[in-house]
Design an enzyme around this catalytic site. Structure first.
Site, short mmCIF file in Angstrom:
data_model
loop_
_atom_site.label_atom_id
_atom_site.label_comp_id
_atom_site.label_asym_id
_atom_site.label_seq_id
_atom_site.Cartn_x
_atom_site.Cartn_y
_atom_site.Cartn_z
N CYS A 73 -70.28 -58.87 23.06
CA CYS A 73 -70.54 -57.44 22.96
C CYS A 73 -69.24 -56.69 22.58
O CYS A 73 -68.77 -56.82 21.46
CB CYS A 73 -71.19 -56.91 24.24
SG CYS A 73 -71.97 -55.30 24.04
N HIS A 161 -75.71 -60.50 25.30
CA HIS A 161 -75.12 -61.01 26.54
C HIS A 161 -75.75 -62.35 26.91
O HIS A 161 -76.81 -62.39 27.53
CB HIS A 161 -75.30 -59.99 27.68
CG HIS A 161 -74.41 -58.82 27.53
ND1 HIS A 161 -73.13 -58.79 28.02
CD2 HIS A 161 -74.60 -57.64 26.90
CE1 HIS A 161 -72.56 -57.64 27.72
NE2 HIS A 161 -73.43 -56.92 27.04
N GLU A 163 -74.87 -64.35 29.12
CA GLU A 163 -74.70 -64.63 30.55
C GLU A 163 -75.81 -64.09 31.43
O GLU A 163 -75.87 -64.42 32.62
CB GLU A 163 -73.34 -64.09 31.02
CG GLU A 163 -73.23 -62.59 31.09
CD GLU A 163 -72.88 -61.88 29.79
OE1 GLU A 163 -72.52 -60.70 29.85
OE2 GLU A 163 -72.98 -62.50 28.70
#
Length: 184
Positions: A73, A161, A163
């Site tokens: 990002c 993202h 994660e």
């Protein structure tokens, strides 16, 4: 054991990036973004997301540290900005569940996700123009540059993202980055 540090750019999910790497068996540490690269012994670096390009500390210095870098990002945006690409406001804005088209099935970071994947991404800001040496590796209906790679310099970025649980194949991005770091 491979060591990958996560440079903290004050993002709300940064601790999840470190955890994803730790869950893969990586020796990992979350470090302050004011830490200079010469003070870090690592096989790879993740430049985390964050709220503000004005708060990236020494993150840009890792781009010339001669180790693989993954920007997530804001991390991807700072790679583009520092290497003469262009970043601007996104038309879509905030966080959303997005279908990403992976356009380069040979890319070492995103290619295994070809032809498409579902991700969680913010598009308040995004890369508008790739820096020299980078290839477009993924795009979506809401963002022309969802991922980019410069395999010659081992610099990679994703707008989304990997994660977070909302990203379907996020672990695969970290696994692929680990392979890049191990073969560098």
């Amino acid at each position: 054991m491979t060591r990958i540090v996560v440079v903290d750019n004050h993002g709300q999910f940064t601790h999840l990036e470190q955890r994803a790497l730790r869950d893969l068996g990586v020796d990992t540490e979350l470090i302050d973004n004011e830490t200079p690269p010469e003070d870090v012994d690592a096989d790879g670096v993740v430049l985390s997301g964050g709220p503000d390009m004005d708060r990236i500390g020494k993150s840009a210095d890792y781009l010339t540290a001669d180790i693989p870098v993954l920007g997530i990002c804001l991390g991807m945006q700072l790679i583009a900005e520092e290497l003469d690409g262009r970043v601007g406001g996104g038309e879509y804005g905030g966080y959303a569940d997005v279908t990403v088209d992976v356009v380069d099935e040979d890319d070492p970071l995103t290619g295994s996700l070809h032809p498409e994947t579902r991700v969680w991404a913010s598009h308040a800001d995004e890369v508008k123009e790739l820096p020299e040496g980078f290839e477009l590796t993924a795009k979506s209906d809401v963002c022309d540059v969802e991922a980019m790679s410069d395999t010659d310099r081992d610099l990679y970025g994703v707008q989304w993202h990997p994660e977070v649980a909302h990203t379907e194949e996020g672990d695969e991005i970290f696994e692929n980055f680990l392979e890049i770091c191990e073969s560098a």
